[in-house]
Design a protein around this motif. Sequence first.
Motif, PDB file in Angstrom:
ATOM      1  N   VAL A 156      10.394  -4.091  -7.841  1.00  0.00           N
ATOM      2  CA  VAL A 156       9.820  -4.097  -6.574  1.00  0.00           C
ATOM      3  C   VAL A 156       9.352  -2.447  -6.308  1.00  0.00           C
ATOM      4  O   VAL A 156      10.204  -1.741  -6.665  1.00  0.00           O
ATOM      5  CB  VAL A 156      11.110  -4.422  -5.553  1.00  0.00           C
ATOM      6  N   ILE A 157       8.462  -2.383  -5.557  1.00  0.00           N
ATOM      7  CA  ILE A 157       7.955  -0.910  -5.041  1.00  0.00           C
ATOM      8  C   ILE A 157       8.564  -0.593  -3.897  1.00  0.00           C
ATOM      9  O   ILE A 157       8.602  -1.422  -3.029  1.00  0.00           O
ATOM     10  CB  ILE A 157       6.513  -1.125  -5.407  1.00  0.00           C
ATOM     11  N   GLY A 158       9.085   0.615  -3.888  1.00  0.00           N
ATOM     12  CA  GLY A 158       9.704   1.009  -2.623  1.00  0.00           C
ATOM     13  C   GLY A 158      11.135   0.387  -2.476  1.00  0.00           C
ATOM     14  O   GLY A 158      11.788  -0.020  -3.353  1.00  0.00           O
ATOM     15  N   GLN A 159      11.693   0.845  -1.376  1.00  0.00           N
ATOM     16  CA  GLN A 159      13.098   0.428  -1.017  1.00  0.00           C
ATOM     17  C   GLN A 159      14.339   0.989  -1.986  1.00  0.00           C
ATOM     18  O   GLN A 159      15.126   0.243  -2.363  1.00  0.00           O
ATOM     19  CB  GLN A 159      13.289  -0.967  -0.710  1.00  0.00           C
ATOM     20  N   ARG A 160      13.952   2.158  -2.470  1.00  0.00           N
ATOM     21  CA  ARG A 160      14.900   2.740  -3.703  1.00  0.00           C
ATOM     22  C   ARG A 160      16.196   2.909  -3.174  1.00  0.00           C
ATOM     23  O   ARG A 160      17.258   2.563  -3.485  1.00  0.00           O
ATOM     24  CB  ARG A 160      14.401   3.881  -4.210  1.00  0.00           C
ATOM     25  N   LYS A 161      16.387   3.376  -1.712  1.00  0.00           N
ATOM     26  CA  LYS A 161      17.826   3.394  -1.111  1.00  0.00           C
ATOM     27  C   LYS A 161      18.522   2.371  -1.072  1.00  0.00           C
ATOM     28  O   LYS A 161      19.556   2.299  -1.055  1.00  0.00           O
ATOM     29  CB  LYS A 161      17.413   4.063   0.243  1.00  0.00           C
ATOM     30  N   LEU A 189       1.811   2.812  -1.966  1.00  0.00           N
ATOM     31  CA  LEU A 189       0.904   1.728  -1.828  1.00  0.00           C
ATOM     32  C   LEU A 189      -0.365   1.783  -2.984  1.00  0.00           C
ATOM     33  O   LEU A 189      -0.785   0.814  -3.141  1.00  0.00           O
ATOM     34  CB  LEU A 189       0.303   2.199  -0.616  1.00  0.00           C
ATOM     35  N   ILE A 190      -0.535   3.017  -3.465  1.00  0.00           N
ATOM     36  CA  ILE A 190      -1.290   3.224  -4.493  1.00  0.00           C
ATOM     37  C   ILE A 190      -0.773   2.701  -5.637  1.00  0.00           C
ATOM     38  O   ILE A 190      -1.644   1.757  -6.852  1.00  0.00           O
ATOM     39  CB  ILE A 190      -1.645   4.663  -4.823  1.00  0.00           C
ATOM     40  N   LEU A 237       6.175   1.596   3.246  1.00  0.00           N
ATOM     41  CA  LEU A 237       5.642   2.138   1.926  1.00  0.00           C
ATOM     42  C   LEU A 237       4.793   3.493   2.029  1.00  0.00           C
ATOM     43  O   LEU A 237       3.795   3.558   2.892  1.00  0.00           O
ATOM     44  CB  LEU A 237       4.897   0.972   1.023  1.00  0.00           C
ATOM     45  N   ASN A 238       5.244   4.491   1.083  1.00  0.00           N
ATOM     46  CA  ASN A 238       4.315   5.557   1.354  1.00  0.00           C
ATOM     47  C   ASN A 238       3.111   5.548   0.669  1.00  0.00           C
ATOM     48  O   ASN A 238       2.821   4.668  -0.170  1.00  0.00           O
ATOM     49  CB  ASN A 238       5.268   6.859   0.740  1.00  0.00           C
ATOM     50  N   ASP A 257       0.725  -1.606   5.510  1.00  0.00           N
ATOM     51  CA  ASP A 257       0.929  -3.409   5.395  1.00  0.00           C
ATOM     52  C   ASP A 257       0.854  -3.897   3.985  1.00  0.00           C
ATOM     53  O   ASP A 257      -0.372  -3.886   3.320  1.00  0.00           O
ATOM     54  CB  ASP A 257       0.565  -4.086   6.332  1.00  0.00           C
ATOM     55  N   GLY A 258       1.682  -3.618   2.954  1.00  0.00           N
ATOM     56  CA  GLY A 258       1.317  -4.199   1.327  1.00  0.00           C
ATOM     57  C   GLY A 258       0.862  -5.486   1.421  1.00  0.00           C
ATOM     58  O   GLY A 258      -0.211  -5.553   0.488  1.00  0.00           O
TER      59      GLY A 258
END
Length: 423
Positions: free
Chosen positions: A20-25, A158-159, A153-154, A192-193
């Motif tokens: 999963v990309i993002g939401q590391r916290k 997103l990239i 997502l930053n 928006d991913g």
Amino acid sequence: MNTDSTPLPERVRPRVLDDVIGQRKLIGPSGALRRAVESGRLPSMILWGPPGVGKTTLALLLAEAVKRPFIALSAINSGVKEIREVLSRPGGLFSPVVFIDEIHRFNKSQQDALLGAVEKGQITLIGATTENPSFEVNSALLSRCQVYVLEGLNREELIQLIDRAIAQDTFLQSKRITVESYDALLRLSGGDGRKLLNLLELVASAHVSADPLIITDEGVTAVAQQNIARYDKSGEQHYDIISAFIKSLRGSDPNAALYWMARMIVAGEDPVFIARRMLIMASEDIGNANPTAMIMASEAVQAIRSIGMPEGRIILSQVAVYLATSPKSNASYVAIDEAIALAEQTAHLPVPLHLRNAPTKLMKEIGYGKEYQYAHGYEGNFALQNFLPDELKGRRLYDPGHNAREAEIRRSLQKWWGDWYGY
């Protein structure tokens, strides 16, 4: 041409949490959801975040990680009947994870239908919402769920999403894609991913040449045709943008006020809603510093209802500029809040006898209305007398603001009540 009818976001959906990309916290090594998975005890929860950040994916992967059955419902096309059907299914060894997308669309009775099952552990509920659950999820259900806030997502994430899709998806690979610029893809998708991946697939599908596809900002814009404003008229963006608009009016900045109002207009916000908020602001933040502001705002509400859009935008603009450039005072707003607080504390105090109505002979005999001084019978239509309960005599609630109009009001109050109220 892509012969697979499955949308790109579904084709490249992560299969494990680590992908999963993002939401590391939340799902990083020390994240709360990671710890829940490792403990094997998944709580009922509300995933709150903007569109396209992976709420559905997280729900599915969390269920898989704890080896629980996964049942998905959408609040758009599910009701109490569908909920009860899910709850009536025979339970297996493990209670299922019931995922409800857009749970904020459920009304109170639909949300109440989930309460018992959640409380008894019959199901683990995962609700997804783009709206503040404090406003849209009833307190009884909310108290039984953990609320996890998902971040947008930053740019780098997103990239990464784009690059991974190009590397993994067979259809995109066949286009031999080179990304010259990511800017238009990111701008048009609004963070928006899901929308980003759909736009990427749209651009790839539009490329029919045998040559490699080079993604440019101009090419993406041409395919997309227009930038769709990222604004949910019933979600948090709705509240954030109207808040920015009102704060700009209060801060006397017509330029910022016009910008935020334009954002709402472009997104299709109800113009009557905008006008009504200006009416509230005219009283709350301008008040007697310029009483005409409230008249202007009130007329705007009626005018918008009469003529609608697009002409209504001109009226909204005129009134917004007028309010932003008016002198400001919140004296009346502060006064009524202080008065209400005082009233709540002193509701036991009686009305002084001289202020009471005396419609009967008996009331007059026991003193109702006695010694009341009728203002119009005195010079200047004013008679100095106490109008508050005796215990509150001299308690000042209204303090005129520091502006030309209320300076006149202050002078009148000083003349009438200077020593009495300390003006």
